[in-house]
Design a protein around this motif. Sequence first.
Motif, short mmCIF file in Angstrom:
data_model
loop_
_atom_site.label_atom_id
_atom_site.label_comp_id
_atom_site.label_asym_id
_atom_site.label_seq_id
_atom_site.Cartn_x
_atom_site.Cartn_y
_atom_site.Cartn_z
N ASP A 1 0.85 -1.19 0.00
CA ASP A 1 0.00 0.00 0.00
C ASP A 1 0.89 1.24 0.00
N ASP A 2 1.43 1.60 1.18
CA ASP A 2 2.43 2.65 1.26
C ASP A 2 3.78 2.05 0.86
N ILE A 3 4.77 2.90 0.63
CA ILE A 3 6.06 2.44 0.13
C ILE A 3 7.07 2.22 1.26
N ASP A 4 6.75 2.66 2.47
CA ASP A 4 7.75 2.61 3.53
C ASP A 4 8.11 1.19 3.94
N ASP A 5 7.15 0.24 3.83
CA ASP A 5 7.45 -1.15 4.17
C ASP A 5 8.59 -1.70 3.31
N ALA A 6 8.58 -1.36 2.01
CA ALA A 6 9.60 -1.88 1.11
C ALA A 6 10.99 -1.40 1.52
N LEU B 1 7.10 -14.41 23.24
CA LEU B 1 7.92 -13.49 22.46
C LEU B 1 8.80 -12.66 23.39
N LYS B 2 9.97 -12.31 22.91
CA LYS B 2 10.85 -11.43 23.67
C LYS B 2 10.23 -10.05 23.80
N ARG B 3 9.67 -9.54 22.69
CA ARG B 3 9.09 -8.19 22.67
C ARG B 3 8.43 -7.98 21.31
N VAL B 4 7.61 -6.95 21.24
CA VAL B 4 7.07 -6.45 19.98
C VAL B 4 7.62 -5.04 19.79
N VAL B 5 8.30 -4.81 18.67
CA VAL B 5 8.77 -3.48 18.31
C VAL B 5 7.91 -3.01 17.16
N MET B 6 7.17 -1.93 17.36
CA MET B 6 6.11 -1.61 16.42
C MET B 6 6.13 -0.15 15.98
N MET B 7 5.63 0.07 14.75
CA MET B 7 5.27 1.41 14.31
C MET B 7 3.78 1.56 14.55
N GLN C 1 1.25 12.32 -3.11
CA GLN C 1 2.57 12.38 -2.49
C GLN C 1 3.66 12.00 -3.47
N ILE C 2 4.77 12.72 -3.38
CA ILE C 2 5.96 12.43 -4.17
C ILE C 2 7.10 11.97 -3.26
N THR C 3 7.23 12.64 -2.12
CA THR C 3 8.29 12.31 -1.16
C THR C 3 7.74 11.32 -0.13
N PRO C 4 8.30 10.11 -0.09
CA PRO C 4 7.78 9.12 0.87
C PRO C 4 8.19 9.44 2.30
N THR C 5 7.32 9.09 3.22
CA THR C 5 7.64 9.15 4.65
C THR C 5 7.94 7.72 5.10
N LEU C 6 9.13 7.50 5.62
CA LEU C 6 9.59 6.14 5.92
C LEU C 6 9.26 5.77 7.37
N PHE C 7 7.96 5.78 7.68
CA PHE C 7 7.52 5.44 9.03
C PHE C 7 8.12 4.11 9.50
N ASP C 8 8.01 3.09 8.65
CA ASP C 8 8.34 1.73 9.07
C ASP C 8 9.83 1.45 9.13
N LEU C 9 10.64 2.35 8.60
CA LEU C 9 12.09 2.17 8.73
C LEU C 9 12.53 2.31 10.17
#
Length: 333
Positions: free
Chosen positions: A51-56, A172-178, A266-274
């Motif tokens: 959907d969004d590009i940040d996952d990639a 699980l040791k932990r969940v690290v999430m956006m 949008q042209i400039t992606p926001t890399l939330f998931d990074l």
Amino acid sequence: MPMTRSMLRIALLFLLLCAGVFCVALLAGPGTAAPAASSREKVIIDTDIGDDIDDAFALAAALNDQHLDILGVTAAWGDTGLRVRQLQRLLTIAGRADVPVTQGPATANATPYTQKRWAEGQPAPAAPVPSSVDFILEQARRYPGQVTLISLAPPSTLGALIDRDPAGFAKLKRVVMMGGSVYAGYDDTGYGPLKGPTPEYNIYSDIASAKKLFTSGVPLVVMPLDSTRLKLDEVKRDLLFAAGTPMTDALALMYHQWRHLNGWGQITPTLFDLVPVAYVLDPRLCPTTPLRLVVGDKGETTPAPGPANAQVCLKEDKEGILDLLMNGLLARQ
């Protein structure tokens, strides 16, 4: 000339120094050695890529780093069957086709699947794809207290896990999430006074599952909108896309599909998931504060009195995280 006692001492010292250097060389190996398997962080990445590009971009950073032992990648939210195909194609390009891909529960999804054409370039799996719920529980039991689940999607798979086996989920040791929005929201740019929190996509997409997650007792590390509004500007995009590696070429194709089909202009992606991936690789890039966050009925994530249920990153090292992405991908030219 007979060897004096002083000369003998010097010769012995020289031999000891040479032996020490030789041992260090043996331990280091040629070039930059990969970390020992026992020292690598065991992770599973749950993603709604497509959907969004940040996952990639987040997955590219994770797949490129030898410090992660990626046990599997799980497709979450929306058309999880097509997400499986996109993940399989990306893993093959990365030379990581050995990493298992599993399928989480499919859901309704109003967000455009912007990278659909790229995902369809991967043939449909010939055999049934394993269940993400089964896979994560199996890995949590196999490695109790060792597996970090990196959550980059609405927590639908996590909610199903908790419903199925809360005791298994607790291994699980932990969940690290956006996810979430504590003091800053989508309208905040990082400059000037804050405009205030807004319900964040991952949380409001599946509020019921988010409530289960935040009350599960599993250690949570949360990267909300406060610390994930990370822009990949034109200069950095051009550097990456000009590199001409299989991974940067794949990112360029997915980016251009996202750019033309995202529906937001949008042209400039926001890399939330990074940011969650960067945190697992180097926690100094996103220092955390203990908070108690309560998920509201509209998807709010509000600080509340009481014992902390999450470590929350409120301010990230933007340049450090972007350096991690850029240097990792450009080192493979």
